[in-house]
Scaffold this motif. Sequence first.
Motif, PDB file in Angstrom:
ATOM      1  N   ARG A   1      32.742  32.516   9.961  1.00  0.00           N
ATOM      2  CA  ARG A   1      31.734  33.115  10.847  1.00  0.00           C
ATOM      3  C   ARG A   1      32.124  34.543  11.220  1.00  0.00           C
ATOM      4  O   ARG A   1      31.304  35.453  11.202  1.00  0.00           O
TER       5      ARG A   1
ATOM      6  N   PRO B   1      42.715  29.812  12.959  1.00  0.00           N
ATOM      7  CA  PRO B   1      41.329  29.457  13.288  1.00  0.00           C
ATOM      8  C   PRO B   1      40.830  28.319  12.395  1.00  0.00           C
ATOM      9  O   PRO B   1      41.414  28.060  11.346  1.00  0.00           O
ATOM     10  N   SER B   2      39.759  27.656  12.825  1.00  0.00           N
ATOM     11  CA  SER B   2      39.148  26.663  11.944  1.00  0.00           C
ATOM     12  C   SER B   2      38.445  27.427  10.815  1.00  0.00           C
ATOM     13  O   SER B   2      38.144  28.621  10.945  1.00  0.00           O
ATOM     14  N   ALA B   3      38.176  26.729   9.720  1.00  0.00           N
ATOM     15  CA  ALA B   3      37.526  27.387   8.572  1.00  0.00           C
ATOM     16  C   ALA B   3      36.178  27.958   8.995  1.00  0.00           C
ATOM     17  O   ALA B   3      35.793  29.053   8.571  1.00  0.00           O
ATOM     18  N   ALA B   4      35.457  27.223   9.868  1.00  0.00           N
ATOM     19  CA  ALA B   4      34.133  27.688  10.309  1.00  0.00           C
ATOM     20  C   ALA B   4      34.251  28.983  11.110  1.00  0.00           C
ATOM     21  O   ALA B   4      33.489  29.929  10.900  1.00  0.00           O
ATOM     22  N   GLU B   5      35.227  29.018  12.023  1.00  0.00           N
ATOM     23  CA  GLU B   5      35.420  30.234  12.839  1.00  0.00           C
ATOM     24  C   GLU B   5      35.781  31.413  11.939  1.00  0.00           C
ATOM     25  O   GLU B   5      35.289  32.531  12.126  1.00  0.00           O
ATOM     26  N   PHE B   6      36.654  31.150  10.986  1.00  0.00           N
ATOM     27  CA  PHE B   6      37.122  32.200  10.069  1.00  0.00           C
ATOM     28  C   PHE B   6      35.944  32.770   9.284  1.00  0.00           C
ATOM     29  O   PHE B   6      35.738  33.994   9.239  1.00  0.00           O
TER      30      PHE B   6
END
Lengths: 491, 384
Positions: A298, A291-296
């Motif tokens: 979140r 996942p992207s860092a933001a998705e992770f």
Amino acid sequence: MATVAERIETANMPRRASALVVARRELRDHWRDGRIRIALGFTMVLLLSSVVFGAVAAREAEQQRKAAQRLMRQQWLDQGVKNPHSAAHYGIWAFRPVPALALLDPGIHPYTGVTVWLEAHKRNEFRYRPVRDAIMVSRFPALTGATMLQLLIPLLIILLGYAALSAERESGLLGYQLSLGLSRRTLLTGKVLALGASLTVVLVPAAALSTILLFVQTPAAEREHTLAVLAALAILYGLYYAVILLLTLAVSAWAPSPRVAILVLFAFWSTTHLLAPRAAGELARSLHPTPSAAEFQRSIAEQVRLGIDGHSPLDERAEALRRQVLLQYGKSDLDSLPVNFSGLALQAGEEYGNGVYEEHYQRLWSAFNRQHVTHQTVSLFAPIIALRSVTSGLAGTDWYRQQRIAEAAESWRRTMVKAMNDEVTYRSIARAYAQDVRGREVWQQVSDLSFQPEPFLSALARQSRSAAMLGFWLVTSLAFALWATTRMRVI
Amino acid sequence: MMLAGQSSRGAPHARIIVRHELRVLRRDRTVWTALALLMVTTVYGAHTGARWTQHQQRAVASERAEEERQFQQLHAAALAAEQAGRTPSPFDAYASPGFLGLFYFRSAALGPAHLAPLSIGQSDVQPYYFRVTGERRDSFLDAEELDNPLNLMAGRFDLAFAVIYVLPLVLIGLAFNLVSDEREEGTLVLSLAQPVSPVRWLVTRLLTRAGPALAVVMMGAPLALLFWGADLDFAGAVGLLALWGAGVGAYAAIWLALIALVNCSLKSSTHSAVLLGFLAVLWIMVLPALVGIAVSVRHPVPPRADLIGATRAADTRVRTQVVELLERYYAEHPGTRPEGLDPRVYNFPLYWTAIQSEVERQLSPVLASYEQALSRQERLVIDA
């Protein structure tokens, strides 16, 4: 070129002695060829330079780390008088250790963060990858011992060996030698010995320098471990060079001309050493996406919000905890409890958060580990991938070691936060947050953070799959070399 | 090369040379293998670039959606409070710009540029989106993307890789024996005896050999990008792609000149191949590595531990000066002084902002030192 006396001598000798004569003649040819002398000298200078640069870089990095870690400890102790939970928020920054063997193989170190903030409520990622603080030129292979040993030495072997058999066939010397009774296997053995000896000339000074530098830079207690790793690395690199050497001689025997041999070998080197590792990386990303860092973040935040956040006593779960604690102590209100409920609520929130982080990191690391399996699978076609895995694993600069460091840091964070929350819970001096304060005598009870190196045998055992892959390549290349030499056309 | 009987004018000779050369190339398996390899790396490189920029676009869009979602929730909470006639507390973000700034974020993102799929460059290790909040002004320092370090270490298989590494190797494979082959077969004298200048003969043959490879890259890359869904439908796309093509052409021209030089200097095809292989490794591996060491020695980037140590020291120092800082703020902003209340409790955002602003002011020379070192390194590389 062999002298007539040598050829006659070769024909009448036992196999081992004949092989030595072949090797001696090949070595003399190497020495007489100015281009080979230049290539050997150039590679040796580059290799020695890379070891020296690597030693300086590793030493500086470790000294900076130690100084930073000392400063962090001092700042932790000197943070002043405050509530223990505020101290947990202050936390410390932990710095990843740099093993002495990074001078030969920095592994993934340029691509992982050097430090992590250990604070209450949050499990942070390691930050500040060195590659981020570098310009674009850093994405070319760096001048490290590993680059030299893994990329350029195989190229040197190709350069030394592509003509070993093909040129002799072209010049007619091959048929002449075989007609004197020299067996093909003896010829191959002699060539292997000669190429190995030329390579030794390049490698021995670098190995000696590395040993001295490592001996100087390693604390006395770790020298035994470091020397054991160095010996293992020498064996593994020897295995790898044997693979490349046998493949080179096999192609030299198989190819109709030296020109075809060098083209095929250059193509092999480019494909396996340049293309395949990158292709493995892209394939791994495609097959096991992360996942992207933001998705992770979140996803973590959403799950943490579901539980007690420790700062909201009106939260539904905090209420359930409140009821449970009152029941446990047989009291009707929080003020009459023998403990400070705020500390219990904070620790309960912390433990919930730990569970959420644990789950997310397990998932993320599991994807990374599956990506590693993809890399290992590609090493069936490109042995350098297996070699990189083994050497960085033994040097303590691989992903596995980074995981263990991250786990140790996280374990320290949890212990530190729990100690601070326990201070609030069991040794509270005032119920008001601002008045419930401690000083240095409490901060110094928290132990200093340290990372233990992985035992040599454990690191070695962990690399068994990659080592087996190298073994597979050795057997395959030996079989190919024997087959190609046996079926080699004489004219 | 049999040109006898042909006109001495240049153009027909060139056509004949090209025709002959193409015929030779068509029958050479090495050529087809090299071109196939270049085609595969170009198409896969385009795939990697397109996929990466799509990943970046998705991440940015997802952050923007999250930003929108949080403000919608806040709006709904404000409406509900208004309808219920509830007086907002000082900690309710919809009633306090200070708390709004602390607990809610605006997303700052630098999405991929139009031609980003051509080269991933440093975009996989540099942050391209981050959350701007009142909590910390330097939140961009923490915004690192997740990626397996083993993949990062392997490097990206993008179009830049295909151009920088694979194209020169393929050009060498196609043309290393341009002259030496003729010399070895004894046809060089015959070729040079034809009524065409040796330079024209060499250049035409070299370009004929390089042509298919350059066509594969220059035409294949945009087509592959379109196939993999990259957005090339923007104003000036043709001009920018032409500029990129010119860059690739110039890079290839350097290699072709080197190949020609080696061909004319060495007698044997084998020795040409060895020397060109050696030069390729020197140029695309050893020299960049040496440049990397030179710039980092000349303009070293300070360790990040310095920044962390300085930040914590400044933070601790500033917290002891917060009363003076707030007093200064109230003096400079008449009417903001809270009457009869502890400003740190009831005006926490202001208290926090005063601390962070002062920390940032004190750290600005440290923060600037990283940028300066990298800028100097860039300048040194460009100057070199």
